[in-house]
Design an enzyme around this catalytic site. Structure first.
Site, PDB file in Angstrom:
ATOM      1  N   ARG A 170      -9.113  -6.235   7.823  1.00  0.00           N
ATOM      2  CA  ARG A 170      -7.780  -5.881   7.322  1.00  0.00           C
ATOM      3  C   ARG A 170      -6.963  -5.252   8.437  1.00  0.00           C
ATOM      4  O   ARG A 170      -7.256  -4.136   8.879  1.00  0.00           O
ATOM      5  CB  ARG A 170      -7.877  -4.925   6.139  1.00  0.00           C
ATOM      6  N   ASP A 450      -8.653   7.307   0.688  1.00  0.00           N
ATOM      7  CA  ASP A 450      -7.940   6.776   1.844  1.00  0.00           C
ATOM      8  C   ASP A 450      -6.471   7.140   1.699  1.00  0.00           C
ATOM      9  O   ASP A 450      -6.098   7.954   0.851  1.00  0.00           O
ATOM     10  CB  ASP A 450      -8.190   5.277   2.051  1.00  0.00           C
TER      11      ASP A 450
END
Length: 536
Positions: A170, A450
């Site tokens: 990603r 996150d």
């Protein structure tokens, strides 16, 4: 931001402004830099235009417009078409593990028993220059067969297994720059830096080993942004000399505008499409951000905004229906729980939450799911093995799903509490503090957080202050209340982690950034943009 002097390169117009470490020349050399420069010069203008388009669209929402399905693309939604064939090693994705790109994490995740590992340069990583470059070194070593290592501190041997998980990468979102690499005097986009280096260095090696260049694409807000990625893929494959359609991408549907354009996003990437994913935490943040100036869309406490209800349930079921109609995979969301091996009671409570979440996803028709910790892989695997005997559930078309604008914007029932405000403050500040120290995946209160969690926290506080929301005990959200809670919660954090650890951290900067983001006149689009200026 780093004050490094520019390092001239052998590629005209390209300067490196970051530090130079061991083996950096394997990643940043004339070949790779020329490739990055080509991508930047070809696509930077379009990228900036699309970012400006986001701002224009947001102003419409601020003036009272609501997101809806696009009338100009109705034919794409109604026509029958499917995506190009998806490679064999992506047919079974029942459990995917995600994490940052440090060497230990990569080996542990690839060995975890999950079907897929998503190596994350985005929300699970802090974009410190060394993190970004050394992450590329680690991924290069994976395909070179040289990632095994002995931890110099513990002496533990980390060796890649014979049957590692499939690797997806990603890159950062379109909005983030990489300030340490200038091309013609301007920073390259973090997206093109992360994608370009990994693709150029590893695409042919991955193909030779029976896999391929596979990616997760974050933070898209429209099908036009998907079109830009598709154009990048076309050029990259031409330059490197591999067949068109070799790249396969899974797009995270983690913004509210993108959820109204899922068919269109799949269509734009149809020759490179592997699926869509429910990026649930960022989706909550985007819901708040998109509808920030509309009082009707004040959410209850973050803990009450759950997947099986209201707008989250609607968009996840529409995602399954949309993907399966087009022959693409519909991936479920993250289980962020962190098991505690020393506390069986906490452990079982975490496992029970994960099992319930994964049962809902598997029964609804998802083709797989995410976990954040290796100990959760067998928990999620057991659930999907029970409810998904085949490699995927593409045959589950979900034609019973009938979701429109109303369902996509339905707000969860629940309460707004001062305790919820306090939780947002405590988690948000601690996450930002760790991020400033170079950590993007942060364990807090038995959850692996996150950047999305901090985004929800500060944007929810901003909206509550903007509307002077009334909490269930009758108190009103004001800056005075925020400041009082901020001071008290930081005292609590100091007690929880110890005064020495608190003093050694970057809490003053994190507190000031969280305060400014939460109380500003306008809501900042992403906290990572101002935070990026505070790291090296």
């Amino acid at each position: 931001m780093s004050g490094e002097q520019a390092k001239q390169t052998g590629v005209p117009g390209v300067e490196i402004r970051g530090g130079w470490g061991d083996r950096y020349d394997e990643i940043l050399n004339d070949e790779t830099l020329a490739f990055l420069a080509d991508l930047h010069r070809t696509f930077e203008t379009t990228r900036r235009e699309l970012l400006a388009r986001r701002e224009v669209r947001q102003r419409l929402y601020d003036d009272g417009a609501l997101p809806d399905f696009l009338p100009e693309t109705v034919s794409i939604r109604e026509d029958d078409w499917t995506v190009a064939p998806i490679p064999a090693d992506l047919q079974d994705r029942r459990v995917e593990i995600t994490g940052p790109v440090d060497r230990k994490m990569i080996v542990n995740a690839l060995n975890s028993g999950a079907k897929v590992f998503m190596a994350d340069f985005e929300d699970a990583s802090s974009p410190v220059w060394s993190n970004m470059v050394e992450g590329q070194i680690n991924l290069k070593d994976r395909w070179d067969g040289t990632i095994d290592f002995v931890d110099p501190v513990s002496g533990k041997d980390y060796t890649l297994s014979d049957n590692p998980a499939v690797l997806l990468v990603r890159p950062r979102g379109w909005h983030l720059p990489e300030d340490h690499l200038l091309i013609d005097g301007a920073p390259i986009s973090g997206s093109l830096f992360d994608f370009g280096l990994y693709f150029y260095l590893n695409a042919k090696k991955a193909l030779a080993q029976g896999s391929g260049p596979y990616f997760y694409l974050p933070k898209l807000e429209s099908h036009l942004e998907a079109r830009l990625w598709n154009d990048v893929f076309l050029r990259a494959q031409d330059v490197v000399g591999i067949p068109q359609g070799t790249i396969k991408a899974t797009v995270l549907i983690e913004t509210l505008p993108a959820a109204f354009e899922m068919d269109e996003i799949i269509y734009e990437l149809r020759n490179h499409m592997a699926g869509l994913n429910c990026g649930r935490w960022d989706y909550i943040f985007s819901f708040i951000k998109t509808l920030r100036k509309n009082r009707d869309y004040l959410l209850p406490d973050r803990s009450q905004v759950v997947m099986g209800k209201a707008f989250l349930d609607a968009y996840s079921e529409l995602l399954i229906k949309t993907c399966h109609r087009r022959g693409a995979f519909a991936m479920g969301g993250m289980a962020a729980q962190i098991p505690d091996r020393r506390n069986p009671e906490v452990n079982e409570a975490a496992f029970a939450k994960v099992r319930a979440d994964k049962e809902r996803e598997a029964k609804n028709g998802h083709d797989g799911t995410w976990v954040a910790h290796p100990d959760l892989v067998p928990v999620a695997m057991t659930v999907f093995d029970e409810y998904m005997p085949g490699p995927n559930q593409l045959d589950k078309k979900r034609e019973d799903v009938n979701v429109g604008q109303k369902e996509m914007l339905e707000v969860h029932e629940g309460t707004r509490t001062v305790q919820g405000l306090r939780d947002n403050i405590r988690v948000g500040v601690q996450y930002i503090e760790a991020w400033l120290r170079g950590r993007g995946a942060v364990p807090l209160y038995n959850l692996m957080e996150d950047a999305a969690t901090a985004e929800i926290s500060r944007s929810q506080i901003w909206q509550q202050l903007h509307f002077q929301a009334v909490f269930d005990d009758g108190e009103t959200a004001t800056k005075d209340l925020f400041e009082r809670c901020l001071a008290e919660e930081m005292d609590r954090v100091k007690q929880e982690i110890g005064a020495d650890n608190y003093a050694a951290g970057r809490f003053p900067e994190a507190i000031e950034l969280f305060r400014s983001l939460s109380t500003a006149d306008d809501l900042e689009a992403f906290l990572t943009l101002p935070a990026y200026k505070l790291i090296e």
